[in-house]
Structure formats: C-alpha cells, structure tokens
Write a protein that holds these residues in place. Structure first.
Motif, PDB file in Angstrom:
ATOM      1  N   THR A 114      -3.229   4.530  -1.729  1.00  0.00           N
ATOM      2  CA  THR A 114      -4.094   4.917  -0.620  1.00  0.00           C
ATOM      3  C   THR A 114      -3.655   6.264  -0.068  1.00  0.00           C
ATOM      4  O   THR A 114      -2.525   6.708  -0.308  1.00  0.00           O
ATOM      5  N   ASP A 133      -1.432  -1.012  -4.129  1.00  0.00           N
ATOM      6  CA  ASP A 133      -2.688  -0.367  -3.765  1.00  0.00           C
ATOM      7  C   ASP A 133      -2.387   1.078  -3.374  1.00  0.00           C
ATOM      8  O   ASP A 133      -1.640   1.332  -2.423  1.00  0.00           O
ATOM      9  N   ARG A 152       0.869  -1.181   0.000  1.00  0.00           N
ATOM     10  CA  ARG A 152       0.000   0.000   0.000  1.00  0.00           C
ATOM     11  C   ARG A 152       0.897   1.220   0.000  1.00  0.00           C
ATOM     12  O   ARG A 152       1.777   1.367   0.867  1.00  0.00           O
ATOM     13  N   ASP A 185       1.317   5.586  -0.682  1.00  0.00           N
ATOM     14  CA  ASP A 185       0.718   6.917  -0.765  1.00  0.00           C
ATOM     15  C   ASP A 185       1.556   7.737  -1.727  1.00  0.00           C
ATOM     16  O   ASP A 185       2.767   7.902  -1.507  1.00  0.00           O
TER      17      ASP A 185
END
Length: 380
Positions: free
Chosen positions: A349, A347, A311, A313
């Motif tokens: 996020t 992913d 995950r 950013d």
C-alpha cells in the motif's frame, strides 16, 4: 498469499535504495529464532501433542479410579465433603474425554468450510471442560454443603476413617498426575526459553492448561475435604465439613471462570505473544525494500497455526515483477523463521503521513507492552 500490490506506474520514481536480489539476505536473521516457541515446526508440535495426550490419559485413569473410590466412601461415611470430591472427580473425568477429543479433532485438514483448519477446536473443547467443572463440580459441591448444613450428617467414625483413607489415596494419585503435568509444562518452558511462572501465564496449549488446573484444584480440594472431615470427627460439628464442601465448590467455580475466560479470548480471535509480534514487525522493517509497516495483525488459529496479515509500503522504483519477488521472498523467510505462521498475507500500500504516524504509535505501544511482559517475567 493474498496481495494487493499497486501498479508499476504508481510506484515508479527514483529508487531510494537500488534493488538487487542479494542484499536482503543479511537482514533475514532477526532475534526471533532464539525465542520463538516452536523452533522445530510441525514435528515439534506433534511431539508436544503426543506428550499432552499421555498426560491427559494419566489424569483420566487416575480420576476414574478416584471418583469410584470417593463415591463409595462418601455413601458409606455419609460425608458431604467426600461426595463433593466424587462429583469433582467425575467432572474432571468427563472433561478429560473432551480434551482427548480436542487433540484429535483439531488436527483435521482444512476444507472448503474451514479453510484455516480446525485448530480452534481445542479452545472450544476447553470451554466445554470449563463449563463441566462449573456445573458438575462447583454447583454440586455447593448443593452438598448447603444440604449438610440444613440436615446434619452421620457420626459413624468408622465410615469416616474409610473416607479419610480414600482421600489420602486420592491425594497421592492426584499429586502424581499433577507432577506429570508440571514436568510437561517445564519442558514447554525450556523450549520457549522462559521460566515456569511465565509459561504458566503465557502457555498457549489449552489442553495442558486445563489438565494442570484440574489436577491443582483436585489436590487442593482433597486437602479441604480432609480437613473438613477430620474437624467434623474431632468436634462433632457438621459445619466444618459443610464449609469444606462449599470451599471446594467456590474453588471449582473460580477455576472454571478462569479457564472459560481464556478459552473465550482464544475463540474470539487472540493475537500471538507480543514478543513475537515485535519480532515480526522488526523483521519486516529490516527488509531493504520495505519503507514502512503500516499495520501488523496476527491471530492464533491453533497451537501450530497463526495468521499474519501486514500492510507494507515499499520504497519506490520497483516494477510489478520485482514487487512479486520481494513478497514471495519475505513470506518464505517468515515461514522458515516462524513455522507456526502458516497463513501469511502481505498487502502493498502507499503509506500516507497519517499511516506513518499511526505505525510509529503502534510500534511504541508494542515496545511498551513487551517491556511490561519482560518485567513481569523477571519479577516471577
């Protein structure tokens, strides 16, 4: 690749770093390529499997001949230690058949029922081999030792001389098979850039590890049997030979436990080597578009297959098309550097303050784990 990207409106704003397609290139060269265990990808793994198959065949041939010789010698001499060793060799022979099956079955292509492939077949068959060592080898050896203590045994020294000769030949054959396995382990250690002791602890091939454990215990078991028979001949006390049989059983039970524990961890789902996990994290954090790696999960799906789920950013200012390009580029670069990472999921996020704090803690914990592993390797 599965992605959960945020919408462009969620990520608009003043870009922290202007997005250009070229700057990411210099950051593609982390320290990982120098230490990854499979630098040549699937072809290298295929070569390893071929060498492992030869090692298993050598061990199987030696064990079949030795099992027959030990059984005949054990019956002729009435020796519980020799019969225990015969059971040990029979168990090893059956286990090597299991391991050969694992080499073939683990290479089957993915299908609808097993979309990640059949790589974990190796761990399953290695677990069966451990059970075989425990039941056929360890339990039978305990039984032989207990029976010898309660019933006594023959004092036919001529038969024992035959038994000692059989064990001497068995030690030579088992030793040759062990040397072959050790040479292969040394080759794997060179490819991984670490020492023999570190490879024995951290090697990821359950087939080779099982063969090495079997050959090592076989050589030690023969030594126990030789000492037990010789002391029985010299003193006339069957207790020495019965003790040797019990020691062989204890050795086999211990080895079976260790192999089963390792196979269990791999079947449940084991992360890859912590050094590689740190390299993966550093690579992702080094990409100019990635602000924070909030989580990084890995699982070994087989000897040449690894699942990586992260995950991340991203810095603000990227539209949906740019996000797509970044994810594809990063995934492609990771697959080139770590060929065994064939299942990569990124992913996207929005990281909260808590996510960033957790990421920092994870990074620190991983650094400490790697430092401990490196200290252990240096100590070895």
């Amino acid at each position: 690749m599965s992605r959960s990207s945020t919408s462009p409106s969620d990520r608009h704003g003043t870009p922290h770093t202007p997005h250009t397609p070229d700057p990411p290139e210099p950051s593609r060269a982390p320290e990982a390529p120098d230490s990854r265990p499979e630098p040549d990808g699937p072809n290298a793994q295929g070569d390893k499997d071929a060498r492992t198959a030869v090692t298993v065949f050598v061990a199987l041939g030696a064990n079949l001949v030795i099992a027959l010789a030990k059984a005949i010698g054990g019956v002729f001499a009435g020796s519980p230690a020799l019969l225990s060793e015969a059971a040990h060799s029979v168990a090893d022979s059956l286990n090597e058949v299991f391991l050969l099956a694992s080499l073939k079955r683990s290479k089957r292509a993915p299908d609808d029922q097993h979309p990640f492939g059949y790589g974990k077949e190796r761990y399953f068959w290695a677990l069966l081999a451990a059970v075989g060592i425990f039941v056929m080898g360890g339990c039978f050896s305990f039984f032989q030792g207990a029976e010898a203590l309660s019933a006594g045994s023959s004092e036919d020294h001529s038969g024992y001389l035959v038994g000692l000769a059989v064990l001497g030949l068995a030690l030579l054959a088992e030793g040759s098979s062990l040397v072959r396995a050790l040479f292969q382990v040394r080759g794997h250690a060179r490819e991984a850039g670490r020492g023999m002791a570190a490879e024995l602890r951290r090697g990821d091939d359950p087939t080779l590890r099982t063969v090495l454990a079997e050959d090592s215990t076989a050589c030690l078991g023969v030594v126990f049997a030789l000492l037990g028979m010789w002391l029985h001949m010299v003193t006339g006390e069957v207790a020495y030979e019965a003790t040797a049989s019990i020691l062989i059983g204890a050795l086999l039970v211990y080895v079976a436990y260790r192999l089963a524990r390792e196979s269990r961890a791999q079947l449940i789902g084991e992360a890859i080597d912590p050094v590689q996990r740190r390299e993966l994290r550093r690579f992702l954090e080094g990409q100019p578009e990635i602000d924070t790696v909030t989580s990084l999960l890995t699982m070994r799906l087989g000897n040449d297959s690894t699942l990586v789920a992260a995950r991340v950013d991203l810095f603000p200012g990227l539209d949906s098309e740019e996000v797509e390009e970044v994810l594809v580029r990063v995934k492609t670069a990771m697959a080139e550097i770590w060929p065994h990472a064939d299942q990569i999921f990124l992913d996207v996020t929005d990281a909260s303050a808590r996510d960033r704090a957790k990421a920092s803690e994870d990074r620190q914990a991983l650094d400490e784990t790697v430092a401990a592993v490196e200290r252990e390797d240096r100590g070895a």
